[in-house]
Design a protein around this motif. Structure first.
Motif, short mmCIF file in Angstrom:
data_model
loop_
_atom_site.label_atom_id
_atom_site.label_comp_id
_atom_site.label_asym_id
_atom_site.label_seq_id
_atom_site.Cartn_x
_atom_site.Cartn_y
_atom_site.Cartn_z
N ILE A 188 0.83 -1.20 0.00
CA ILE A 188 0.00 0.00 0.00
C ILE A 188 0.87 1.26 0.00
O ILE A 188 0.60 2.22 -0.74
CB ILE A 188 -0.95 -0.01 1.22
CG1 ILE A 188 -1.94 -1.17 1.09
CG2 ILE A 188 -1.69 1.31 1.34
CD1 ILE A 188 -2.82 -1.36 2.31
N LEU A 189 1.92 1.25 0.80
CA LEU A 189 2.82 2.41 0.84
C LEU A 189 3.52 2.61 -0.50
O LEU A 189 3.72 3.75 -0.94
CB LEU A 189 3.86 2.23 1.95
CG LEU A 189 3.33 2.28 3.39
CD1 LEU A 189 4.45 2.02 4.38
CD2 LEU A 189 2.66 3.62 3.67
N ALA A 190 3.90 1.50 -1.17
CA ALA A 190 4.54 1.62 -2.49
C ALA A 190 3.58 2.23 -3.51
O ALA A 190 3.98 3.08 -4.32
CB ALA A 190 5.01 0.24 -2.96
N ILE A 191 2.32 1.80 -3.48
CA ILE A 191 1.33 2.35 -4.41
C ILE A 191 1.12 3.84 -4.14
O ILE A 191 1.04 4.66 -5.08
CB ILE A 191 0.01 1.57 -4.29
CG1 ILE A 191 0.19 0.15 -4.82
CG2 ILE A 191 -1.11 2.27 -5.05
CD1 ILE A 191 -1.00 -0.75 -4.60
N VAL A 238 -9.70 13.22 -8.01
CA VAL A 238 -10.09 11.83 -8.24
C VAL A 238 -9.19 10.88 -7.45
O VAL A 238 -9.66 9.92 -6.83
CB VAL A 238 -10.05 11.51 -9.74
CG1 VAL A 238 -10.19 10.00 -9.97
CG2 VAL A 238 -11.17 12.24 -10.47
N VAL A 239 -7.88 11.15 -7.47
CA VAL A 239 -6.93 10.31 -6.72
C VAL A 239 -7.23 10.36 -5.23
O VAL A 239 -7.24 9.33 -4.54
CB VAL A 239 -5.48 10.74 -7.02
CG1 VAL A 239 -4.51 10.03 -6.08
CG2 VAL A 239 -5.13 10.43 -8.46
N SER A 240 -7.48 11.57 -4.71
CA SER A 240 -7.77 11.72 -3.28
C SER A 240 -9.07 11.01 -2.91
O SER A 240 -9.16 10.33 -1.88
CB SER A 240 -7.86 13.20 -2.91
OG SER A 240 -6.67 13.88 -3.25
N LEU A 241 -10.09 11.17 -3.76
CA LEU A 241 -11.37 10.52 -3.48
C LEU A 241 -11.25 9.00 -3.55
O LEU A 241 -11.83 8.28 -2.72
CB LEU A 241 -12.42 11.01 -4.49
CG LEU A 241 -13.84 10.45 -4.30
CD1 LEU A 241 -14.40 10.87 -2.95
CD2 LEU A 241 -14.75 10.93 -5.43
N VAL A 245 -12.11 6.54 -0.45
CA VAL A 245 -13.21 5.58 -0.58
C VAL A 245 -12.71 4.14 -0.63
O VAL A 245 -13.33 3.23 -0.06
CB VAL A 245 -14.06 5.91 -1.82
CG1 VAL A 245 -15.12 4.85 -2.06
CG2 VAL A 245 -14.71 7.27 -1.66
N CYS A 246 -11.58 3.92 -1.31
CA CYS A 246 -11.13 2.55 -1.58
C CYS A 246 -10.07 2.04 -0.60
O CYS A 246 -10.07 0.85 -0.26
CB CYS A 246 -10.59 2.45 -3.01
SG CYS A 246 -11.84 2.81 -4.27
N TRP A 247 -9.16 2.92 -0.17
CA TRP A 247 -8.05 2.46 0.67
C TRP A 247 -8.33 2.62 2.16
O TRP A 247 -7.97 1.75 2.96
CB TRP A 247 -6.77 3.22 0.31
CG TRP A 247 -6.14 2.77 -0.97
CD1 TRP A 247 -6.07 3.47 -2.13
CD2 TRP A 247 -5.51 1.52 -1.23
NE1 TRP A 247 -5.43 2.74 -3.11
CE2 TRP A 247 -5.07 1.53 -2.58
CE3 TRP A 247 -5.27 0.38 -0.46
CZ2 TRP A 247 -4.41 0.47 -3.16
CZ3 TRP A 247 -4.61 -0.70 -1.05
CH2 TRP A 247 -4.18 -0.64 -2.38
N VAL A 248 -8.93 3.73 2.56
CA VAL A 248 -9.14 4.01 3.98
C VAL A 248 -9.97 2.92 4.67
O VAL A 248 -9.60 2.48 5.77
CB VAL A 248 -9.77 5.41 4.17
CG1 VAL A 248 -10.20 5.61 5.61
CG2 VAL A 248 -8.77 6.48 3.77
N SER A 285 -14.12 -2.48 -0.97
CA SER A 285 -13.69 -1.17 -1.49
C SER A 285 -12.37 -1.27 -2.24
O SER A 285 -12.18 -0.61 -3.27
CB SER A 285 -13.57 -0.17 -0.34
OG SER A 285 -12.58 -0.59 0.59
N MET A 286 -11.44 -2.11 -1.76
CA MET A 286 -10.18 -2.30 -2.48
C MET A 286 -10.42 -2.95 -3.83
O MET A 286 -9.76 -2.62 -4.82
CB MET A 286 -9.24 -3.16 -1.65
CG MET A 286 -8.46 -2.41 -0.59
SD MET A 286 -7.13 -3.39 0.10
CE MET A 286 -6.08 -3.58 -1.33
#
Length: 324
Positions: A188-191, A238-241, A245-248, A285-286
């Protein structure tokens, strides 16, 4: 049959099963159908048959498998009484599919990151030159790691063919820590690092373009500069959203699960319903991320849009002939 009769009280309750079905059925259906549509769009568009899309197809296939396994992932925390061999399969297969999905996601980001950061060296990039090897890397290591409990790294009770089955009895605590802090969190950190790096490079290049444009057209910002700034702002939004939505949700689920293990109480410190909801929303979500990436590229959905347009035109003609 003897296993279930011997300890029937350890079976999941109907309320928990119904909750899993209600949460995972719509998510799994959407993920499977969306991935199938994007896969069809890439396969039927010959212009998309290139190295980046081979990796993206692998990611879509892994995401499709994750959608199929999604209903089984929340039930991994529920205790039941069954043969240990069946218990291993019930836990190893979903874990392997999820890990392969994550490895594929990292590979897709890595390939696109290298293409943007080092465009001149891309033709000599090992991922570009050895596609089969790169695909093996994103599938074989997850399979080997997920299969470690089948080779003895588990908490099976000695001389028992049947026992309580949940992830606590299949995956040792050290295995879970290694998976979370050795594989999931670094991935996740690498992405996140590659995404932020690409946005930073894009911003610096856009500033250089604006400077060259102003040196020719004057110091007054033009409409092209405004459009470029708006596109960049939309991209950042879009990246922040997508991250929110998907990672948090998955990060919250992983931290809550690890906290429960740290408390040395297993899942007893967390209500089963709470764990089911967190696991469904986190992993679901992921699994939406490849769908977002796929529908964000109009080339992937071009055959689908053409098919829908033809269907709409035929329906309109049929309605016109019917009334006139």
């Amino acid at each position: 049959m003897a296993c279930s009769q011997a300890n029937y009280s350890n079976q999941p309750s109907s309320t928990e099963i119904n909750l899993i079905i209600r949460l995972t059925s719509p998510l799994s259906t959407v993920i499977i159908l969306a991935n199938l549509l994007i896969i069809i769009g890439i396969i039927y568009n010959r212009k998309l048959h290139n190295t980046p899309n081979y990796f993206f197809l692998s990611l879509l296939f892994a995401d499709l498998c994750t959608g199929l396994a999604l209903p089984f992932i929340p039930s991994m925390s529920l205790e039941r009484y069954m043969k240990f061999s069946n218990c291993l399969v019930l836990h190893i297969v979903p874990n392997f599919l999820f890990l392969s999905f994550l490895f594929n996601l990292v590979m897709v980001h890595y390939e696109r990151y290298f293409c943007i950061v080092h465009p001149l060296q891309y033709s000599n990039f090992w991922v570009h030159r050895y596609v089969p090897l790169a695909l093996l890397i994103v599938w074989i290591p997850p399979l080997l790691f997920a299969s470690l409990p089948a080779f003895g790294w588990n908490k099976r009770s000695q001389n028992q063919s049947c026992q309580d089955c949940s992830y606590k009895y299949v995956f040792p605590r050290e295995f879970i820590y290694l998976e979370v802090y050795g594989l999931l969190i670094p991935a996740i950190l690498a992405i996140i690092f590659m995404t932020v790096r690409v946005l930073w490079i894009t911003r610096s290049q856009m500033k250089d373009i604006c400077k060259l444009h102003r040196s020719v057209q004057g110091d007054v910002p033009s409409d092209k500069e405004h459009r470029m700034n708006m596109r960049y702002a939309k991209c950042v939004a879009v990246v922040s959203l997508t991250f929110m939505v998907c990672w948090v949700p998955y990060i919250v689920y992983a931290n809550v699960s690890i906290t429960a293990l740290w408390q040395d109480k297993g899942e007893s410190s967390m209500e089963p319903k709470t764990h089911i909801i967190l696991s469904c929303t986190g992993i679901g979500s992921m699994a939406v991320i490849p769908v977002v990436l796929g529908f964000g590229n109009r080339q992937y959905t071009k055959p689908i849009r053409k098919g829908l347009r033809k269907l709409w035109d035929s329906c309109r003609k049929g309605m016109t002939q019917r009334f006139y």
